[in-house]
Design a protein around this motif. Structure first.
Motif, short mmCIF file in Angstrom:
data_model
loop_
_atom_site.label_atom_id
_atom_site.label_comp_id
_atom_site.label_asym_id
_atom_site.label_seq_id
_atom_site.Cartn_x
_atom_site.Cartn_y
_atom_site.Cartn_z
N UNK A 109 0.82 -1.21 0.00
CA UNK A 109 0.00 0.00 0.00
C UNK A 109 0.85 1.27 0.00
N UNK A 110 2.00 1.20 0.62
CA UNK A 110 2.87 2.38 0.62
C UNK A 110 3.41 2.65 -0.78
N UNK A 162 6.17 4.02 7.99
CA UNK A 162 5.97 4.55 6.64
C UNK A 162 5.00 5.72 6.66
N UNK A 163 4.00 5.66 7.54
CA UNK A 163 3.07 6.78 7.65
C UNK A 163 3.83 8.04 8.08
N UNK A 164 4.70 7.89 9.06
CA UNK A 164 5.44 9.05 9.57
C UNK A 164 6.40 9.60 8.51
N UNK A 165 7.09 8.69 7.81
CA UNK A 165 8.14 9.12 6.88
C UNK A 165 7.59 9.55 5.52
N UNK A 166 6.48 8.91 5.06
CA UNK A 166 6.07 9.12 3.67
C UNK A 166 4.69 9.73 3.50
N UNK A 168 2.91 11.59 6.34
CA UNK A 168 2.86 12.80 7.15
C UNK A 168 3.42 14.04 6.45
N UNK A 169 4.52 13.93 5.67
CA UNK A 169 5.05 15.12 5.01
C UNK A 169 4.07 15.77 4.03
N UNK A 170 3.05 15.02 3.61
CA UNK A 170 2.07 15.56 2.66
C UNK A 170 0.74 15.84 3.35
N UNK A 171 0.81 16.11 4.64
CA UNK A 171 -0.39 16.39 5.43
C UNK A 171 -1.24 17.48 4.80
N UNK A 172 -0.61 18.52 4.28
CA UNK A 172 -1.34 19.65 3.71
C UNK A 172 -2.08 19.29 2.43
N UNK A 173 -1.71 18.15 1.82
CA UNK A 173 -2.36 17.74 0.58
C UNK A 173 -3.48 16.73 0.82
N UNK A 174 -3.72 16.40 2.10
CA UNK A 174 -4.76 15.43 2.46
C UNK A 174 -5.91 16.19 3.12
N UNK A 175 -7.16 15.92 2.74
CA UNK A 175 -8.29 16.57 3.40
C UNK A 175 -8.17 16.47 4.91
N UNK A 176 -8.44 17.56 5.61
CA UNK A 176 -8.18 17.65 7.04
C UNK A 176 -8.88 16.56 7.84
N UNK A 184 -5.52 9.67 14.52
CA UNK A 184 -6.17 8.99 15.64
C UNK A 184 -5.98 7.48 15.55
N UNK A 185 -6.04 6.97 14.32
CA UNK A 185 -5.84 5.53 14.15
C UNK A 185 -4.42 5.12 14.53
N UNK A 186 -3.42 5.87 14.06
CA UNK A 186 -2.04 5.48 14.32
C UNK A 186 -1.64 5.73 15.78
N UNK A 187 -2.24 6.72 16.42
CA UNK A 187 -1.91 6.99 17.82
C UNK A 187 -2.72 6.13 18.79
N UNK A 188 -4.00 5.92 18.48
CA UNK A 188 -4.90 5.26 19.42
C UNK A 188 -5.52 3.98 18.89
N UNK A 189 -5.21 3.61 17.63
CA UNK A 189 -5.78 2.42 16.99
C UNK A 189 -7.31 2.50 16.91
N UNK A 190 -7.81 3.73 16.79
CA UNK A 190 -9.24 3.94 16.64
C UNK A 190 -9.61 3.85 15.16
#
Length: 305
Positions: A109-110, A162-166, A168-176, A184-190
């Protein structure tokens, strides 16, 4: 071919044969079209891989070209570099959308995410790959370009690293709202509140002349008693070939020698001169004993085609 109904492609180049495929599609020559598909898959594999981007791009524009489309998908599952070749950023939006939407797209998926980002950058004139030189407007342009594809990425199958490295840097290009749910999923598994697509069907290898990995995945879902979209069978099952009638002899003695005391067994039988395939799953395995054993998880099945 028009006059005789015959087509000898043995001495033709891959390029010429592919041209015949395109022309037969245009003139609705169904029999020739199907024959050329089969010939390309069986005899022109090297040429297809050497010209993979062109073949893939053209194939997905042709109607009723499922065989070659499936073959291209299998090629990508075996060699993800084909998916990331330099020519793929030229894919049109509808083809890319249908590609990422497929549950049987068998790449990490990455890798799909990296490709989407590179594809988006390629679509924006003057936008380089160095993010340190990007402005807010550049991120907004990328966001507008890839926003329709974001829901097709199975982010839950991307590792935290991979989420952190690849990603997260494009956070501004992803709908908020999507990015906040991902955090929330990666921090709390929600689990995400937004509708997400199921994990892609894993590549399940099976050494068989009768069925392919897709049918093996279906059988694995029956063994697991789960919906096909909710299994990750490639991590769990190894279908090792124990017995093949054409090589070991079609008789009960040969079968027993190869299969007794080998654990759970899947048996496949093809009806002669037919597309029908019958099968059965034995969860407790075969023995020499005449004693009957209960096996509530066993089942039989058939595939018409």
């Amino acid at each position: 071919y028009i006059y005789t109904g015959e087509a000898d492609l043995c001495k033709k180049s891959g390029e010429d044969i592919f041209g015949v495929l395109i022309t037969s599609a245009e003139f609705l020559l169904e029999k020739l079209f199907n024959y050329v598909q089969d010939h390309l898959i069986k005899k022109q594999t090297i040429w297809i891989k050497q010209n993979f981007a062109y073949v893939f791009y053209t194939t997905f524009k042709l109607e009723n070209c499922e065989k070659l489309q499936d073959y291209c998908m299998e090629c990508m599952s075996e060699d993800s570099q084909l998916f990331t070749s330099k020519n793929f950023p030229s894919l049109e939006e509808d083809i890319l959308y249908n590609l990422l939407k497929r549950d049987d797209l068998q790449i990490e998926e990455i890798v799909a995410w990296d490709f989407l980002i590179n594809w988006g950058i390629e679509q924006i004139s003057g936008l380089g790959s160095d993010r340190t030189e990007w402005s807010e407007d550049d991120y907004e342009a990328l966001k507008g370009t890839i926003s329709q594809f974001i829901p097709l990425i199975r982010f839950m199958d991307i590792s935290p690293a991979d989420f952190y490295d690849k990603v997260r840097p494009y956070k501004a290009a992803i709908p908020l709202h999507i990015y906040e749910e991902l955090e929330e999923f990666y921090y709390k598994k929600t689990l995400s509140k937004t509708e997400i697509l199921p994990p892609r069907i894993g590549k399940l290898k099976i050494e068989s002349n009768l069925i392919n990995s897709k049918l093996a995945n279906i059988i694995a879902s029956w063994i697991d008693k789960k919906d096909l979209n909710n299994i990750t069978s490639s991590d769990k099952y190894n279908f090792d070939l124990l017995y093949r009638g054409s090589e070991d002899g079609i008789n009960s003695k040969s079968f027993r020698v190869k299969c007794n005391y080998r654990g759970s067994c899947l048996v496949l039988v093809k009806k002669k001169k037919s597309t029908e395939i019958y099968g059965g799953y034995n969860p407790i395995g075969f023995t020499n004993s005449n004693r009957k054993y209960p096996a509530s998880d066993s089942f039989i099945f058939s595939f018409e085609n």
